[in-house]
Design an enzyme around this catalytic site. Structure first.
Site, mmCIF file in Angstrom:
data_model
loop_
_atom_site.group_PDB
_atom_site.id
_atom_site.type_symbol
_atom_site.label_atom_id
_atom_site.label_comp_id
_atom_site.label_asym_id
_atom_site.label_seq_id
_atom_site.Cartn_x
_atom_site.Cartn_y
_atom_site.Cartn_z
ATOM 1 N N GLU A 113 0.841 -1.193 0.000
ATOM 2 C CA GLU A 113 0.000 0.000 0.000
ATOM 3 C C GLU A 113 0.881 1.250 0.000
ATOM 4 O O GLU A 113 1.820 1.348 0.786
ATOM 5 C CB GLU A 113 -0.835 -0.041 1.274
ATOM 6 C CG GLU A 113 -1.740 1.117 1.464
ATOM 7 C CD GLU A 113 -2.390 1.034 2.834
ATOM 8 O OE1 GLU A 113 -2.572 2.086 3.445
ATOM 9 O OE2 GLU A 113 -2.693 -0.075 3.280
ATOM 10 N N CYS A 127 3.623 8.323 1.246
ATOM 11 C CA CYS A 127 3.769 7.445 2.404
ATOM 12 C C CYS A 127 4.070 6.049 1.881
ATOM 13 O O CYS A 127 3.228 5.436 1.225
ATOM 14 C CB CYS A 127 2.460 7.482 3.190
ATOM 15 S SG CYS A 127 2.447 6.404 4.598
ATOM 16 N N CYS A 134 3.459 -6.638 9.634
ATOM 17 C CA CYS A 134 4.398 -6.133 10.649
ATOM 18 C C CYS A 134 4.494 -7.166 11.761
ATOM 19 O O CYS A 134 3.505 -7.818 12.085
ATOM 20 C CB CYS A 134 3.883 -4.798 11.212
ATOM 21 S SG CYS A 134 5.062 -3.967 12.296
ATOM 22 N N CYS A 138 1.280 -3.306 17.787
ATOM 23 C CA CYS A 138 0.731 -2.117 18.438
ATOM 24 C C CYS A 138 -0.791 -2.268 18.441
ATOM 25 O O CYS A 138 -1.381 -2.583 17.408
ATOM 26 C CB CYS A 138 1.164 -0.859 17.702
ATOM 27 S SG CYS A 138 2.961 -0.727 17.621
ATOM 28 N N CYS A 141 -3.171 -0.376 15.956
ATOM 29 C CA CYS A 141 -2.768 -0.338 14.542
ATOM 30 C C CYS A 141 -3.302 -1.543 13.788
ATOM 31 O O CYS A 141 -3.124 -2.682 14.228
ATOM 32 C CB CYS A 141 -1.248 -0.293 14.436
ATOM 33 S SG CYS A 141 -0.656 -0.433 12.733
ATOM 34 N N CYS A 363 -3.151 3.756 7.438
ATOM 35 C CA CYS A 363 -2.328 2.620 7.784
ATOM 36 C C CYS A 363 -3.025 1.260 7.687
ATOM 37 O O CYS A 363 -3.938 0.981 8.468
ATOM 38 C CB CYS A 363 -1.903 2.845 9.239
ATOM 39 S SG CYS A 363 -0.216 2.452 9.543
HETATM 40 N N1 SAH Z 1 5.991 0.972 12.002
HETATM 41 C C1 SAH Z 1 6.385 2.323 11.967
HETATM 42 C C2 SAH Z 1 5.927 3.077 10.740
HETATM 43 C C3 SAH Z 1 4.546 2.778 10.216
HETATM 44 S S1 SAH Z 1 3.161 3.268 11.174
HETATM 45 C C4 SAH Z 1 5.901 3.030 13.216
HETATM 46 O O1 SAH Z 1 5.140 2.458 13.978
HETATM 47 O O2 SAH Z 1 6.351 4.156 13.436
HETATM 48 C C5 SAH Z 1 2.993 5.008 10.821
HETATM 49 C C6 SAH Z 1 2.225 5.767 11.906
HETATM 50 O O3 SAH Z 1 0.818 5.496 11.855
HETATM 51 C C7 SAH Z 1 2.685 5.395 13.299
HETATM 52 O O4 SAH Z 1 2.888 6.522 14.089
HETATM 53 C C8 SAH Z 1 1.526 4.585 13.791
HETATM 54 O O5 SAH Z 1 1.517 4.556 15.181
HETATM 55 C C9 SAH Z 1 0.346 5.293 13.167
HETATM 56 N N2 SAH Z 1 -0.893 4.509 13.181
HETATM 57 C C10 SAH Z 1 -1.027 3.181 13.093
HETATM 58 N N3 SAH Z 1 -2.333 2.821 13.142
HETATM 59 C C11 SAH Z 1 -3.036 3.957 13.255
HETATM 60 C C12 SAH Z 1 -4.448 4.250 13.349
HETATM 61 N N4 SAH Z 1 -5.340 3.299 13.312
HETATM 62 N N5 SAH Z 1 -4.809 5.546 13.457
HETATM 63 C C13 SAH Z 1 -3.880 6.522 13.456
HETATM 64 N N6 SAH Z 1 -2.552 6.308 13.378
HETATM 65 C C14 SAH Z 1 -2.127 5.040 13.282
HETATM 66 FE FE1 SF4 Z 2 3.915 -2.118 13.120
HETATM 67 FE FE2 SF4 Z 2 1.683 -0.662 13.178
HETATM 68 FE FE3 SF4 Z 2 3.225 -0.776 15.339
HETATM 69 FE FE4 SF4 Z 2 4.074 0.578 13.184
HETATM 70 S S1 SF4 Z 2 2.309 1.070 14.438
HETATM 71 S S2 SF4 Z 2 5.277 -0.896 14.427
HETATM 72 S S3 SF4 Z 2 3.196 -0.705 11.541
HETATM 73 S S4 SF4 Z 2 2.136 -2.520 14.409
#
Ligand code: SAH
Ligand code: SF4
Length: 386
Positions: A113, A127, A134, A138, A141, A363
């Site tokens: 994506e 982006c 992953c 988190c 996420c 994301c």
């Molecule tokens: N894995 C890396 C980069 C990808 S995520 C990281 O975690 O930094 C990019 C950003 O999107 C991160 O700050 C993540 O916490 C945020 N993100 C993930 N899921 C999200 C959601 N559902 N709503 C808003 N931000 C989100």
């Molecule tokens: Fe992985 Fe999502 Fe956490 Fe970024 S925010 S490290 S993509 S699980």
């Protein structure tokens, strides 16, 4: 949108080695590849690599026959050993607000994506993803709920930029008035778990005689893989973004479970030591606003204290809900109050406006949407076959 069943994973056909895509090789790698394949003699390799480089990364060509200053016999040798084809675009969506999103398939089961967001950074930001899925979980996420499929290759990372450039019609690489001016590694995956390929891709993308997006306009976001942060700084010289989301260990342990391995004191020390930090090179702290979880004024004040002395900006991200999540996005007033505390303390803290909501440009969402569709297509096919 058409749905095709991908049966290649169950095929018994012998694996044929795919030709190397030259777009994923660094300058040094390209030179060596030309020598190894006997495309040109070693003493000519530097000059030839430079010509080919410019065609690929400045002009964006996908056909060796278009390389008009390369002799026909060398074009043929290049085509025999290598490829420049772009990956398949499975889906392309354009939002009312100009956000564009592509679902790119580079190999069976490898769907990536990529999202272009206008009016972010100098002109517009792309982006990009660094992994499919992953390994980190988190809890807020959506990507985190999907298993890791694999690291993306440098070619697959560069391909995301090429696809966007094709679509935005930005070849040859313009020096000014670009629509794609910034790159953020904030798509799927944890870039610091794929640093070799991410670093090669950044070398390629930032090269001045090619795509030429400066390292100062490339941001790598990490959830906090502390031991790799110094290496990121030394190898790439890019801007650093940290997905912070909490100001104390007990809460961050829940939101970003990697925190149990690398707690906040270690993370903050690594950030403070990031090379070149200053007013012109600030760390971005990303903070997702989760209703009743991390959005109180006390937490805003704790955040100010935590990042004290670090040249930083804070990016407040309204939580983007996905099916099955228990979290909710904070109310707008709460987000504004949180931002006001940061602003009063001197930190620029833009609230990331939700973009491309109508095309689910957040994301992990497109991927899962297509997975859902594919699963239902497979179910239908299975029912039909029964
Ligand atoms: N894995 C890396 C980069 C990808 S995520 C990281 O975690 O930094 C990019 C950003 O999107 C991160 O700050 C993540 O916490 C945020 N993100 C993930 N899921 C999200 C959601 N559902 N709503 C808003 N931000 C989100
Ligand atoms: Fe992985 Fe999502 Fe956490 Fe970024 S925010 S490290 S993509 S699980």
């Amino acid at each position: 949108m058409s749905i095709t069943l991908d049966l290649s994973r169950v095929s018994n056909a012998p694996a044929v080695k795919a030709p190397v895509n030259l777009s994923g090789l660094t300058r040094a790698g390209l030179r060596q590849a030309l020598i190894d394949a006997g495309v040109c003699p070693p003493e000519k390799a530097k000059m030839r690599a430079s010509q080919v480089w410019s065609w690929i990364h400045h002009y964006g060509v996908t056909d060796f026959a278009a390389m008009s200053n390369v002799a026909k016999d060398m074009q043929a040798r290049l085509a025999e050993h290598f490829t420049l084809t772009r990956p398949e675009i499975v889906e392309r969506q354009v939002s009312k607000d100009g956000t564009r999103k592509w679902l790119i398939r580079t190999a069976p089961g490898i769907e990536i994506e990529t999202v272009y967001i206008p009016d972010v950074g100098r002109a517009g930001a792309l982006c990009v993803s660094s992994q499919v899925g992953c390994t980190l979980n988190c809890t807020f996420c959506h990507t985190g709920t999907q298993k890791l499929v694999r690291n993306l290759t440098a070619a697959e990372i560069v391909a995301q930029v090429q696809v966007a450039r094709d679509d935005l019609e930005e070849w040859p690489s313009p020096k000014e008035d670009r629509r794609l001016s910034n790159i953020v590694f904030m798509g799927m995956g944890e870039p610091l778990y794929n640093l070799d390929n991410v670093s090669d891709a950044i070398d390629i993308i930032s090269d001045n005689e090619g795509i030429a997006i400066s390292r100062r306009r490339i941001t790598v976001s990490t959830s906090g893989v502390v031991p790799m942060i110094p290496e990121l700084g030394e190898r790439t010289g890019t801007m650093l973004a940290i997905s912070l989301h909490a100001t104390n260990d007990p809460l961050r342990d829940v939101l970003v479970p990697l925190n149990k391995k690398y707690p906040l004191d270690q993370l903050m020390a690594a950030i403070r030591a990031y090379p070149g930090l200053g007013n012109a090179k600030r760390v971005t702290f990303e903070y997702v606003m989760l209703k009743g979880v991390n959005d109180s004024p006390e937490e805003a004040r704790a955040l100010v204290k935590l990042i004290q002395g670090i040249p930083a900006k804070v990016n407040l991200i309204p939580f983007n809900p996905w099916p099955g999540t228990d979290y909710q996005c904070s109310d707008w007033k709460t987000i504004e109050a949180f931002a006001a505390i940061l602003n009063r303390a001197g930190y620029a803290s833009p609230i990331r406006t939700p973009r491309g909501r109508d095309i689910l440009a957040a994301c992990g969402q497109l991927k899962s949407e297509s997975e859902k569709l594919r699963a239902s297509a497979i179910r239908k096919a299975e029912q039909a076959a029964a």
